[in-house]
Scaffold this active site. Sequence first.
Site, PDB file in Angstrom:
ATOM      1  CD1 TRP A 269      13.108  -1.074  -0.008  1.00 23.22           C
ATOM      2  CD2 TRP A 269      13.592   0.816   1.081  1.00 23.22           C
ATOM      3  NE1 TRP A 269      12.032  -0.223  -0.154  1.00 23.22           N
ATOM      4  CE2 TRP A 269      12.307   0.946   0.503  1.00 23.22           C
ATOM      5  CE3 TRP A 269      14.102   1.888   1.811  1.00 23.22           C
ATOM      6  CZ2 TRP A 269      11.530   2.098   0.639  1.00 23.22           C
ATOM      7  CZ3 TRP A 269      13.332   3.037   1.937  1.00 23.22           C
ATOM      8  CH2 TRP A 269      12.065   3.138   1.369  1.00 23.22           C
ATOM      9  CG  ASP A 270      10.632  -4.101   1.246  1.00 28.78           C
ATOM     10  OD1 ASP A 270      11.444  -3.677   0.404  1.00 28.78           O
ATOM     11  OD2 ASP A 270       9.402  -4.146   1.047  1.00 28.78           O
ATOM     12  CD  GLU A 399      10.209   1.184  -6.331  1.00 28.92           C
ATOM     13  OE1 GLU A 399      11.191   0.469  -6.085  1.00 28.92           O
ATOM     14  OE2 GLU A 399       9.029   0.759  -6.310  1.00 28.92           O
TER      15      GLU A 399
END
Length: 671
Positions: A269-270, A399
Amino acid sequence: MGFWDGGSTTISCIWVVCTMGRVGRCHRADVPCPLAVKVETEEPAQNTYSLDTHTGIFTHTLSTASVTVSQSLYSHRYYSNMMVMEILMVRQGTSEEPITVKLVSSFTPQSKDIVFESAPDYKVGRHIQGQTTTAEFPGASCPTVHLIWIPAPLTLTLPAQQSEARWGFILVVANSVESAEASFDEGLNLMATGALRPSHEKAWKELWLQSKVEVVGSDSLCKALIGCMFYLLSAFPSIHDTSRCFGGVSPGGLSNGGDGQDYWGHVFWDQDIWMYPGIALFYPKLARAVLEYRVGTIDGAMENAQKQGYKGLKFPWESAVSGREVCPEDIYGQQEIHINGDVTLAFQHYLYLTEDLSMFTQGKGSEVIYGVADYWVSRITWNLEEKKYHLLGVMPPDEYYYNVNNSVYTNTVAKFSLQFAVELAGLLQHPAPKEWQEVADNIKIPFDEKLQYHPEYDGYIKGYPVKQADTVMLGYPLGLPMSREVRRNDLEAYEPVTDPHGPAMTWGMFAIGWLELEEAEKAQHLLEKCFNNIQGPFQVWSESSDGSGAVNFLTGMGGFLQAVLFGFTGFRVQKDSLVFSPLLPNDISELCVRGVNYLGSQMDWLLRKDEVCIILREQGSRAGNAKPCDLQVVLKASGTKIPLIPGHPVTFPREPGCICKLASTSSCWPF
C-alpha cells in the site's frame, strides 16, 4: 536543486523487476553489474563523492598533485534499461608525462538468483544471458535476462602532453536478445554523436520543469524536499516510456529488495497511499503507470479472492509481477485487506485530477473498481443487532493488532471505494449492483459518542499503543467528514501513544491533521521528527529513526512530501475541484510549488504568510484524452471568483478556496 557531497558508496549490483521464488521466498533477482569498477591512482589521492540531483549523476572524484580523475555513474533517464560510466582525467601541474590509473573491477558474471552463461560478443560489447532459477508461481515462466556492455580495461592512460581525456562505458539490460542489441546500438549511437550524457540531462531537466517544491526559511527542509522528489522520481519510469513494463514501486526503491532484504522488493500500500499522491499532483503519466501496474495484476487479484472464498478482486498485501499474494507471512495477505481500498483511492484520485476516463475504459481501470466493490460485498457480514455491515477478522494499518473487527480505517476505505464504484458506473453507463450502494450506506464506521473520537477498531481501549498512522488518516487522505472537535480528539488520542520509533511516514499524517486545525507550530514540531530518519550526506531515508529498517525508504519520503504538498497548501483533490487552505509555520516565509497538474493544465503556486499567487502556465500538459479546461479560483469566505488566464499571475489574500472549472465551461470529460 541540490548538489551533495559526502562519503563512500558501493555500486556492485543492479536489480531488475523480475521476481523469483514462490510465496515466502519471492524476491527481486540480483543481477551483477559489469560497471562495478573502482578507480585507483598511483599517487595518494583525496576522494570526494557527490550526487547532482539536477541530473541524477553520482560522481567519485580523485585528486592528486598530477591529475584529477572523475568517475561518473548514472542510470539513463530516457533509456531506463541503460547504465553509464564515464571517466574523465584532467592533468594538473606542469608534468607532461603519461598518467595511468587502475580500474579494479569486482564484477563476476554470477548471481545467486540467475544462472548466467556467456553469449557471443555483440560489436564492441560483451554479452551474457541467463534465466531465473525459480518462477514467481507454479506454471509461470522464468524471466530471461540479457546483459551487453562495453568492458572496462585494467588501466586507463592520459597520453603524454595531452591535457585531458574522457572514456565512456555503457551497460544495457533487457529480457530478449533483440531488445538488448537494439538498446546497445542506441547507446553506441549516442556515444558517437556526443549525445549520451546530454540526452540523459535533458530528460532530467524536462522532469524537473514539471515539478519543483521549494521553501524559504529552512535550508534543511528545502534540502529534504529535493531529496524526496529526486529519489521518488528515480523509482518511476521515464515519462516517455511506452513499454508498459513498470513493475511498481517498493518501499526500498529499485536498488533494494533481495532475498530477505527491504521487503523483498515487493509492492505494498506504500505505493498507492504514500508515494503516489505527491507524484500524481505533478505527473499524470507517472500516476497512470501506477494504475496500469495494478490493472496488470487483475488475474492474480482474482485468484487471491477465490482462494479466500470471496468474489471480485483481492489485491495482494505484497505484490510482485503477477498480482498473486507473495507475502512471506499468510496473516497479512488474509487480513490486511484495506489494500483494496488503498488501490481504488489512487484510481479515484487520478480521475479527479485528470478526468481521464480512458484509463477506466480502454485502460481497464473500471475492472479494478468494480472487482474491488464485488469483493467488499462478498466479504462483509450483516449484524442484526446493530443493523450494520461488519468487516470481521482484519488487520488494520496499525499492525500491532490483528483478527479485529471493524477497523475504522478499513471500513472507511471500503465505504469510499464502494461509493466510487457507483459513481464510476454512472459515468460509464454501467449497471451498478444495488448492493454496492447498500453496503456503502450501512457499513459500520466505529465512533465513540461519549468520548467523541474514532476507536481504531471494535474493542480498542483508548491509550493502547499504536504502531503507526491509522485512525488519523480518516481526515487525510480519506477525507471522512467530521467536526473539528472530533478531528482534534483523534489526533490527541493517538499522537501520544504512537510508537516514537515506528515507520517514518507516520508523523507527516499527524502534521497534516494539525494544519487542518490551523495549528502550524504543532505540525512543524512533528515534521521535525522526520529529520531523524534522514541519513547524511545524500538525504537517504531510513525506515526507523535509529537508522534501522528499509534503506532509501521511499514510503517515509512520500509521507513527508505529502505533509508539505497537502499540509502547508491544504490541497485536497475532490470530485469537482482542487481545494486549498494554505498555512505556513513561523519559520517558513514562502512555499513555492511549481507544476501542479489539474485537468490538463499546469499551475505554479507561491504561498506567503498573508497572500497567495497562482500562475496558470501558457501550455498545459495533457493527461490521457483530457483537454485543458478554463479554470477559476473561488475563494470560500468572500465568494470571489477569479478566472485563471495563462501567463497572468493572480494574487489574493490568504484564505481557503478552490480551483474549479469556469461555470460557462462545457464538460471536459472525454466521452
